[in-house]
Design a protein around this motif. Structure first.
Motif, mmCIF file in Angstrom:
data_model
loop_
_atom_site.group_PDB
_atom_site.id
_atom_site.type_symbol
_atom_site.label_atom_id
_atom_site.label_comp_id
_atom_site.label_asym_id
_atom_site.label_seq_id
_atom_site.Cartn_x
_atom_site.Cartn_y
_atom_site.Cartn_z
ATOM 1 N N VAL A 184 0.843 -1.203 0.000
ATOM 2 C CA VAL A 184 0.000 0.000 0.000
ATOM 3 C C VAL A 184 0.875 1.249 0.000
ATOM 4 O O VAL A 184 0.604 2.223 -0.723
ATOM 5 C CB VAL A 184 -0.953 -0.005 1.218
ATOM 6 N N LEU A 185 1.928 1.226 0.803
ATOM 7 C CA LEU A 185 2.832 2.383 0.868
ATOM 8 C C LEU A 185 3.395 2.733 -0.503
ATOM 9 O O LEU A 185 3.519 3.910 -0.860
ATOM 10 C CB LEU A 185 3.979 2.100 1.845
ATOM 11 N N SER A 186 3.729 1.717 -1.272
ATOM 12 C CA SER A 186 4.358 1.961 -2.571
ATOM 13 C C SER A 186 3.400 2.560 -3.586
ATOM 14 O O SER A 186 3.831 3.071 -4.626
ATOM 15 C CB SER A 186 4.938 0.654 -3.124
ATOM 16 N N ARG A 187 2.115 2.508 -3.320
ATOM 17 C CA ARG A 187 1.115 3.019 -4.263
ATOM 18 C C ARG A 187 0.624 4.420 -3.899
ATOM 19 O O ARG A 187 -0.226 4.981 -4.580
ATOM 20 C CB ARG A 187 -0.086 2.061 -4.325
ATOM 21 N N CYS A 188 1.137 4.975 -2.783
ATOM 22 C CA CYS A 188 0.649 6.270 -2.301
ATOM 23 C C CYS A 188 1.765 7.307 -2.267
ATOM 24 O O CYS A 188 2.947 6.973 -2.125
ATOM 25 C CB CYS A 188 0.070 6.131 -0.890
ATOM 26 N N GLN A 189 1.371 8.579 -2.382
ATOM 27 C CA GLN A 189 2.291 9.686 -2.159
ATOM 28 C C GLN A 189 2.197 10.048 -0.680
ATOM 29 O O GLN A 189 1.148 10.466 -0.197
ATOM 30 C CB GLN A 189 1.906 10.890 -3.024
ATOM 31 N N ARG A 190 3.305 9.876 0.029
ATOM 32 C CA ARG A 190 3.268 10.040 1.481
ATOM 33 C C ARG A 190 3.569 11.471 1.908
ATOM 34 O O ARG A 190 4.460 12.120 1.354
ATOM 35 C CB ARG A 190 4.275 9.102 2.145
ATOM 36 N N HIS A 191 2.847 11.933 2.930
ATOM 37 C CA HIS A 191 3.081 13.246 3.536
ATOM 38 C C HIS A 191 3.109 13.079 5.050
ATOM 39 O O HIS A 191 2.130 12.639 5.650
ATOM 40 C CB HIS A 191 1.985 14.239 3.136
ATOM 41 N N LYS A 192 4.241 13.414 5.646
ATOM 42 C CA LYS A 192 4.420 13.279 7.093
ATOM 43 C C LYS A 192 4.037 14.583 7.782
ATOM 44 O O LYS A 192 4.677 15.618 7.573
ATOM 45 C CB LYS A 192 5.880 12.916 7.402
ATOM 46 N N PHE A 193 2.998 14.551 8.606
ATOM 47 C CA PHE A 193 2.570 15.716 9.375
ATOM 48 C C PHE A 193 3.360 15.746 10.686
ATOM 49 O O PHE A 193 3.504 14.721 11.351
ATOM 50 C CB PHE A 193 1.073 15.654 9.665
ATOM 51 N N ARG A 194 3.853 16.909 11.052
ATOM 52 C CA ARG A 194 4.682 17.006 12.250
ATOM 53 C C ARG A 194 3.899 17.602 13.410
ATOM 54 O O ARG A 194 2.860 18.238 13.220
ATOM 55 C CB ARG A 194 5.921 17.882 11.978
ATOM 56 N N ARG A 195 4.409 17.377 14.612
ATOM 57 C CA ARG A 195 3.819 17.997 15.795
ATOM 58 C C ARG A 195 3.976 19.519 15.697
ATOM 59 O O ARG A 195 5.008 20.007 15.235
ATOM 60 C CB ARG A 195 4.506 17.502 17.068
ATOM 61 N N VAL A 196 2.979 20.227 16.157
ATOM 62 C CA VAL A 196 3.009 21.686 16.060
ATOM 63 C C VAL A 196 3.867 22.236 17.203
ATOM 64 O O VAL A 196 3.656 21.858 18.367
ATOM 65 C CB VAL A 196 1.587 22.270 16.129
ATOM 66 N N PRO A 197 4.842 23.111 16.921
ATOM 67 C CA PRO A 197 5.680 23.684 17.976
ATOM 68 C C PRO A 197 4.855 24.455 19.000
ATOM 69 O O PRO A 197 3.787 25.001 18.684
ATOM 70 C CB PRO A 197 6.627 24.616 17.211
ATOM 71 N N VAL A 198 5.353 24.530 20.227
ATOM 72 C CA VAL A 198 4.635 25.183 21.323
ATOM 73 C C VAL A 198 4.336 26.641 21.002
ATOM 74 O O VAL A 198 3.221 27.129 21.240
ATOM 75 C CB VAL A 198 5.455 25.080 22.633
#
Length: 534
Positions: A184-198
């Motif tokens: 499944v990973l190989s078929r998708c464009q991945r976007h990593k969302f990060r924790r929001v800074p304080v």
């Protein structure tokens, strides 16, 4: 800034407006890519893809909860289906945008992966995906918590993910990317969302406070931001909770409602550790818990404080978020502890912060952490060079009989109870001790943890002596119900009845394999002795 657009996000038809209330997290939900806080890298990539007409047919949004994954999927759906688009800046005024915002668009389907895990649910999606959109330009499937799908459901989805019809786009969202199959990973464009800074969370909260006509202290908002652990939705929900009190949101109110300890509590605990005052540090912890502090939350705050000490020791004091007064105290503590001590304490309290056990005594994890921290002496940041070790003169040769007699005499001095023959071999108990601790039921998880903290085991006549590292641990285990449970454990496994005595010891209780476990040398080792020559 953010426009809540109350006309779009107002209460549903048929609901009494006087009784309805739209929570802050929904009212201030971002409606465009520019409003996604802390995810500029995702917003920029998606916007450029839309501008250049290079939109992928399958996306995978990953990251912790409450940082904008589903919100970004909705914004993407509006950007692609806006009547003025496709455009990276949806108008939020056309019918398509309004329906997607309210969740009523028949061409944008939000599916909960946790509730639709089976292969039949996925086949229903596959059967419907081939039909053209009813109103919009694209038919968009948003599958939240996609990692909850079964293996067969993932396999059924593979072909459609790889070659969907031109009008279909899939957006998968997950908090646990490691559970997503590689196919499944190989078929998708991945976007990593990060924790929001304080600081970005605090800025957003200040804007909401002003717009909602609330009153809040900056320190309270900073505490909320830290408690949210980088999740914007959690921060807004906490603000909503505090706003419902109807009072000014002060630091004291936030600490009371959220169950967090004050900075002074953490400072007192660290100072007590530095001065090696177990009674005072334990009293400080209990006072904080009695005031409503959560044990794991308190442990997290101690870890955060120790992290600040580590940053200061590494020359990064500017990265420490604290008031001027607290920073001054942190600077002093950073000079008093060695880096090794700080790292060791961080690891110990972090284990307490993540310990899900607790049972009938939730405070046990942090109490054990404190006892373990106090067990080892703190190191000086700049220790003086040790004096050269003097090699003692070798004693004159003596006969074997004389040597054995002296060893026996000296051992009996250090372990007077060895005179009375033990009713059971202590070595048998030592070998089985971990098994005994693990055999306790879950309802006695606290006793199991205490048994694993025992450092010395000895049998003196009819008494089982348990040595622990500190008075704190002794006070925890030396209780009638705990002693009775240990006696029953010994009776059930060795068919012998023993009295139990708990004591503080510095012995490691580890007897070399070539030394008899029930001999006098073993007894001496278990009472703090050390083999220096053989």
């Amino acid at each position: 800034m953010i426009d809540p657009n109350p006309g779009t996000l107002g209460p549903s038809i048929g609901v009494d407006k006087k009784m309805s209330y739209l929570v802050i997290a929904r009212k201030w939900r971002p409606q465009s890519f520019d409003e996604l806080i802390g995810q500029e890298h995702v917003s920029r990539t998606l916007s450029n893809a839309i501008k250049s007409n290079r939109v992928h047919h399958a996306f995978l949004f990953t990251g912790v909860r409450g940082i904008g994954k589903t919100t970004a999927a909705r914004v993407l759906a509006k950007a692609l289906n806006c009547e003025t688009g496709p455009t990276p800046t949806p108008c939020n005024q056309c019918n398509n945008c309004k329906e997607i915002t309210s969740g009523n668009c028949i061409d944008v389907l939000e599916i909960d992966g946790a509730s639709n895990t089976g292969v039949d649910d996925v086949r229903e999606i596959i059967d419907n995906v081939r039909y053209q959109p009813a109103k919009c330009r694209f038919k968009i499937y948003i599958i939240d918590e996609v990692h909850m799908l079964s293996t067969s459901a993932f396999n059924a989805l593979l072909k459609t993910l790889e070659e969907p019809p031109p009008h279909a786009i899939f957006v998968l969202a997950t908090t646990e990317i490691h559970k997503i199959p590689a196919t499944v990973l190989s078929r998708c464009q991945r976007h990593k969302f990060r924790r929001v800074p304080v600081d970005e969370i605090v800025t957003n909260l200040k804007y909401i406070v002003a717009a909602e006509n609330l009153t809040a202290d900056d320190e309270a908002l900073t505490l909320i931001a830290r408690q949210s652990a980088g999740g914007m939705r959690d921060a807004q929900s906490l603000l909503d909770q505090l706003a419902s009190t109807g009072a000014t949101i002060t630091l004291a109110l936030a600490q009371t409602v959220l169950g967090t300890a004050t900075s002074k509590t953490v400072l007192d605990i660290i100072a007590s550790v530095l001065d090696h005052q177990p009674a005072h540090s334990l009293e400080t912890i209990h006072r904080a818990l009695d005031s409503g502090a959560d044990p794991r939350s308190l442990a997290r705050q101690i870890v955060e404080y120790l992290r600040g000490l580590m940053l200061i020791q590494m020359g990064n004091i500017d990265q420490v978020e604290a008031t001027r007064e607290v920073k001054a105290q942190m600077d002093a503590h950073a000079k008093s502890f060695s880096t090794t001590d700080v790292l060791r304490m961080m690891k110990i309290f972090n284990s307490a912060a993540t310990d899900l056990r607790g049972g009938w005594q939730p405070s046990l994890s942090i109490e054990l952490a404190l006892a373990e921290v106090l067990d080892a002496p703190t190191e000086s940041p700049a220790p003086a060079p040790a004096a050269p070790r003097q090699t003692p003169p070798k004693p004159a040769p003596v006969s074997r009989t004389e040597s054995q007699s002296e060893v026996k005499s000296e051992t009996q001095k250090s372990a007077p109870s060895a005179v009375e023959a033990p009713v059971i071999n202590s070595g048998d108990i030592i070998k089985s001790w971990k098994h005994l601790a693990a055999s306790l039921p879950k309802s006695q998880a606290n006793l199991s943890a205490l048994l694993n903290s025992v450092k010395m085991i000895d049998v003196q006549g009819k008494t089982l002596v348990l040595g622990l590292a500190s008075d704190v641990l002794v006070s925890k285990i030396d209780k009638p119900d705990q002693i009775e449970a240990i006696q029953k454990l010994i009776k059930d496994n060795f068919n012998v009845e023993l009295f139990i005595r708990c004591t503080v010891t510095n012995a490691k209780g580890k007897v070399p394999a070539n030394v008899a476990q029930d001999g006098m040398v073993a007894a001496a080792i278990q009472h703090g002795g050390e083999i220096v020559d053989m």
